[in-house]
Enzyme design. Sequence first.
Site, PDB file in Angstrom:
ATOM      1  CG  ASP A  36      -2.881  -5.028  -7.068  1.00 40.21           C
ATOM      2  OD1 ASP A  36      -1.794  -4.430  -7.277  1.00 40.21           O
ATOM      3  OD2 ASP A  36      -3.894  -4.445  -6.613  1.00 40.21           O
ATOM      4  CG  LEU A 127      -6.613   0.949   6.868  1.00 40.48           C
ATOM      5  CD1 LEU A 127      -7.211   1.090   8.272  1.00 40.48           C
ATOM      6  CD2 LEU A 127      -5.816  -0.353   6.777  1.00 40.48           C
ATOM      7  CG  ASP A 182      -6.935  -1.350  -2.631  1.00 33.78           C
ATOM      8  OD1 ASP A 182      -6.218  -2.312  -2.307  1.00 33.78           O
ATOM      9  OD2 ASP A 182      -6.503  -0.202  -2.815  1.00 33.78           O
TER      10      ASP A 182
HETATM   11  C1  GLA Z   1      -2.967   0.258  -3.446  1.00 34.70           C
HETATM   12  C2  GLA Z   1      -3.635  -0.128  -4.764  1.00 34.70           C
HETATM   13  C3  GLA Z   1      -3.731  -1.633  -4.910  1.00 34.70           C
HETATM   14  C4  GLA Z   1      -2.391  -2.309  -4.655  1.00 34.70           C
HETATM   15  C5  GLA Z   1      -1.745  -1.794  -3.378  1.00 34.70           C
HETATM   16  C6  GLA Z   1      -0.360  -2.317  -3.187  1.00 34.70           C
HETATM   17  O1  GLA Z   1      -3.749  -0.103  -2.367  1.00 34.70           O
HETATM   18  O2  GLA Z   1      -4.914   0.437  -4.862  1.00 34.70           O
HETATM   19  O3  GLA Z   1      -4.243  -1.966  -6.177  1.00 34.70           O
HETATM   20  O4  GLA Z   1      -1.544  -2.139  -5.758  1.00 34.70           O
HETATM   21  O5  GLA Z   1      -1.708  -0.372  -3.340  1.00 34.70           O
HETATM   22  O6  GLA Z   1      -0.357  -3.689  -3.002  1.00 34.70           O
END
Ligand code: GLA
Length: 396
Positions: A36, A127, A182
């Site tokens: 991301d 999560l 997320d």
């Molecule tokens: C965490 C971060 C996300 C993303 C993931 C890995 O959850 O908050 O923005 O970078 O790690 O994909």
Amino acid sequence: MTLSELQTSFEQAFGKQAEKIFFAPGRVNLIGEHTDYNGGSVLPCALSFGAWLLLRKNDDGVLRFRSLNMKETYSIQLSAIKPQPNRAWCNYALGCIDIIGQRHPEAKLTSGYDLLYYGNVPAGAGLSSSAAMEVVTARAFTEELSAVCYQQSDDKAYRTELAKISQLCEQQYAGVMCGIMDQFASAQGKKDHAIHLHCDTLEFEHVPVKLDGIKVVITNTHSPHHLDSGAYNDRVRQCQTALEQIRKVRPINYLAELTPEDWQEVEQAITDPIAKKRAHHVVGEVARTAAAVEALKQGNIAYFGELMTASHVSLRDDYEVTGPQLDALAEAAWQVEGVLGSRMTGGGFGGCTVSLVKDEAIESFKAFVGKEYEAKTGLKADFYVAEIGDGVTRLR
Ligand code: GLA
């Protein structure tokens, strides 16, 4: 916990009934990890687990944050809204209120609030319990403060704005230089759908998760992930190093613009060996994610599962964010008949794996993976069959 139990807890804490109740979900990411913040795409789903917020205006000029999970209350004067050292959970809420004000100066906070938070996302499981808390706060306070974005009729744009507010909160109030996955999943989730989000443009589509006779199973290592431990921000910086070095030979904005074919041509420009491994993961993961979305649309779940497993291997060997617990879970899962694929999900360094498991294999999966995991790590794993839910909403 039911809504009426939450109402009772609110009354016990603050002496009156709450005026409004909101809910925002946590998420599980099916594939597209650490892409991301590199401008790539991701494929998360909102879960039925999440965070609830009950609120009521008060006349005291004080924001009173009560967490049912932490059994703590913090009071903060309206004139003193800034990051609170050693009050981690409260910062996720306070930061969103602050950032709404920064982005929407018309939305001025003039009164105090009594706020009660409750979450059922397993703590430290990767999560997105923090994203759920941020998004639920952003949803509530954009409405309370009549921020312009809330009054827009464009629901998609409004939800994207909630995700942006929440991401800035995580960056400014928790110090994690995270991408937007997320918070976006929590804001834009849709029941029984994954979100295929292009993180460079924030364009997205909801892709139906139709898995005939197959379940998405989340397995918790119970080895907490520490996203703020610095290892995440290190990865962000290492990718920036790779990007800067590649730019000397090719004008790109994001690592995710590179295809595996481009990689052959540019990789020698990266002189830092660690940065090279990180970028190699990103380029491969972006290609896997695109392929996985096609596979899901075509119902080719077997191929989707293979891509998930390849994703874990890359996160283990090139990105180095798995660690012994996540590896133990994934490697045990790969041995079970009826498992189509299994990988770590989220930031890594502990937290959860996500696996696609045939219905008839779920019991043997739990038994075998649970036993192997305990033998290797001394820890007990927990298993949840994921229910894919909707994004943030007002319940009352
Ligand atoms: C965490 C971060 C996300 C993303 C993931 C890995 O959850 O908050 O923005 O970078 O790690 O994909």
